[in-house]
Structure formats: structure tokens, C-alpha cells
Scaffold this motif. Structure first.
Motif, PDB file in Angstrom:
ATOM      1  N   LEU A  63      -3.536   2.691  11.949  1.00 12.50           N
ATOM      2  CA  LEU A  63      -3.188   4.109  11.857  1.00 12.50           C
ATOM      3  C   LEU A  63      -3.086   4.562  10.403  1.00 12.50           C
ATOM      4  CD1 LEU A  63      -0.484   4.495  14.643  1.00 12.50           C
ATOM      5  CD2 LEU A  63      -2.763   5.509  14.606  1.00 12.50           C
ATOM      6  N   ALA A  64      -2.553   3.711   9.556  1.00 13.45           N
ATOM      7  CA  ALA A  64      -2.395   4.055   8.142  1.00 13.45           C
ATOM      8  C   ALA A  64      -3.750   4.240   7.454  1.00 13.45           C
ATOM      9  CB  ALA A  64      -1.582   2.983   7.424  1.00 13.45           C
ATOM     10  N   GLU A  65      -4.792   3.624   7.980  1.00 11.35           N
ATOM     11  CA  GLU A  65      -6.123   3.744   7.374  1.00 11.35           C
ATOM     12  C   GLU A  65      -6.823   5.058   7.719  1.00 11.35           C
ATOM     13  OE1 GLU A  65      -8.236   0.327   8.705  1.00 11.35           O
ATOM     14  OE2 GLU A  65      -7.040  -1.047   7.492  1.00 11.35           O
ATOM     15  N   ILE A  66      -6.342   5.749   8.738  1.00 15.74           N
ATOM     16  CA  ILE A  66      -6.950   7.014   9.134  1.00 15.74           C
ATOM     17  C   ILE A  66      -6.612   8.082   8.103  1.00 15.74           C
ATOM     18  CG2 ILE A  66      -6.917   8.840  10.887  1.00 15.74           C
ATOM     19  CD1 ILE A  66      -6.224   6.649  12.928  1.00 15.74           C
ATOM     20  N   ASP A  67      -7.587   8.891   7.755  1.00 14.29           N
ATOM     21  CA  ASP A  67      -7.362   9.947   6.765  1.00 14.29           C
ATOM     22  C   ASP A  67      -6.704  11.148   7.449  1.00 14.29           C
ATOM     23  OD1 ASP A  67      -7.378  11.368   4.417  1.00 14.29           O
ATOM     24  OD2 ASP A  67      -9.487  11.908   4.538  1.00 14.29           O
ATOM     25  N   ALA A  68      -5.455  10.958   7.874  1.00 13.25           N
ATOM     26  CA  ALA A  68      -4.736  11.997   8.602  1.00 13.25           C
ATOM     27  C   ALA A  68      -3.953  12.884   7.649  1.00 13.25           C
ATOM     28  CB  ALA A  68      -3.790  11.362   9.605  1.00 13.25           C
ATOM     29  N   ARG A  69      -4.091  14.167   7.854  1.00 15.19           N
ATOM     30  CA  ARG A  69      -3.322  15.111   7.049  1.00 15.19           C
ATOM     31  C   ARG A  69      -1.995  15.448   7.691  1.00 15.19           C
ATOM     32  NH1 ARG A  69      -8.522  18.725   5.951  1.00 15.19           N
ATOM     33  NH2 ARG A  69      -9.466  17.389   4.378  1.00 15.19           N
ATOM     34  N   LEU A  70      -1.933  15.282   9.010  1.00  9.61           N
ATOM     35  CA  LEU A  70      -0.723  15.637   9.738  1.00  9.61           C
ATOM     36  C   LEU A  70      -0.556  14.681  10.915  1.00  9.61           C
ATOM     37  CD1 LEU A  70       1.580  17.753  10.269  1.00  9.61           C
ATOM     38  CD2 LEU A  70      -0.060  18.926  11.743  1.00  9.61           C
ATOM     39  N   ALA A  71       0.671  14.200  11.132  1.00  4.14           N
ATOM     40  CA  ALA A  71       0.975  13.367  12.291  1.00  4.14           C
ATOM     41  C   ALA A  71       2.096  14.048  13.071  1.00  4.14           C
ATOM     42  CB  ALA A  71       1.403  11.972  11.869  1.00  4.14           C
ATOM     43  N   THR A  88      -0.557   9.178   3.386  1.00  4.41           N
ATOM     44  CA  THR A  88       0.273   8.666   2.293  1.00  4.41           C
ATOM     45  C   THR A  88       1.563   8.052   2.835  1.00  4.41           C
ATOM     46  OG1 THR A  88      -0.630  10.294   0.755  1.00  4.41           O
ATOM     47  CG2 THR A  88       1.481   9.288   0.163  1.00  4.41           C
ATOM     48  N   ALA A  89       2.202   8.745   3.753  1.00  2.00           N
ATOM     49  CA  ALA A  89       3.460   8.249   4.310  1.00  2.00           C
ATOM     50  C   ALA A  89       3.246   6.965   5.103  1.00  2.00           C
ATOM     51  CB  ALA A  89       4.090   9.321   5.191  1.00  2.00           C
ATOM     52  N   LEU A  90       2.206   6.919   5.943  1.00  2.14           N
ATOM     53  CA  LEU A  90       1.938   5.722   6.739  1.00  2.14           C
ATOM     54  C   LEU A  90       1.559   4.535   5.860  1.00  2.14           C
ATOM     55  CD1 LEU A  90      -0.006   7.340   9.704  1.00  2.14           C
ATOM     56  CD2 LEU A  90       2.334   6.439   9.728  1.00  2.14           C
ATOM     57  N   ASN A  91       0.774   4.773   4.812  1.00  2.00           N
ATOM     58  CA  ASN A  91       0.416   3.696   3.893  1.00  2.00           C
ATOM     59  C   ASN A  91       1.640   3.155   3.161  1.00  2.00           C
ATOM     60  OD1 ASN A  91      -2.405   2.971   3.909  1.00  2.00           O
ATOM     61  ND2 ASN A  91      -2.793   5.094   3.369  1.00  2.00           N
ATOM     62  N   ALA A  92       2.550   4.022   2.808  1.00  2.00           N
ATOM     63  CA  ALA A  92       3.780   3.573   2.127  1.00  2.00           C
ATOM     64  C   ALA A  92       4.573   2.637   3.037  1.00  2.00           C
ATOM     65  CB  ALA A  92       4.620   4.768   1.702  1.00  2.00           C
ATOM     66  N   VAL A  93       4.678   2.984   4.312  1.00  2.81           N
ATOM     67  CA  VAL A  93       5.408   2.129   5.243  1.00  2.81           C
ATOM     68  C   VAL A  93       4.635   0.845   5.507  1.00  2.81           C
ATOM     69  CG1 VAL A  93       6.296   1.930   7.591  1.00  2.81           C
ATOM     70  CG2 VAL A  93       6.620   4.045   6.319  1.00  2.81           C
ATOM     71  N   ALA A  94       3.323   0.962   5.701  1.00  3.76           N
ATOM     72  CA  ALA A  94       2.491  -0.227   5.974  1.00  3.76           C
ATOM     73  C   ALA A  94       2.603  -1.256   4.849  1.00  3.76           C
ATOM     74  CB  ALA A  94       1.037   0.192   6.174  1.00  3.76           C
TER      75      ALA A  94
END
Length: 51
Positions: free
Chosen positions: A19-27, A40-46
Motif C-alpha cells: 500500500l505504501a508503494e501506491i502513489d496515493a494522494r488521499l487515503a 508520504t504518511a504510509l511510507n513513513a510508517v512502513a
């Protein structure tokens, strides 16, 4: 975050990293407010998850 309701912890961690690899602007999540700049937020947690 990993919790007591996750039956397969290794699959949970793999899925979260994917999920962190997806270029998502909004979750939009089931609890809480929408998460802007989701990638950015998901990558920080990952980055903090165990290997």
C-alpha cells in the motif's frame, strides 16, 4: 498498525508495504479523518515496521 485482530502478521506487513508503494494522494480509512498525502504518511510508517 499490527494488532490482535491480524491472523497473519507477515501478510499484514507485506500488504502494508505494498500500500505504501501506491502513489496515493488521499487515503480514506474506516476510522478517523481522510489522510492527505497518503503515500508520504504510509511510507513513513512502513519504514518503522519490523522486517
Amino acid at each position: 498498525m499490527p494488532g490482535v485482530f491480524n491472523l497473519d502478521r507477515s501478510e499484514l506487513l507485506r500488504s502494508f508495504r505494498r500500500l505504501a508503494e501506491i502513489d496515493a494522494r488521499l487515503a480514506c480509512v474506516g476510522h478517523g479523518e481522510p489522510l492527505p498525502d497518503a503515500r508520504t504518511a504510509l511510507n513513513a510508517v512502513a519504514a518503522t515496521l519490523p522486517a
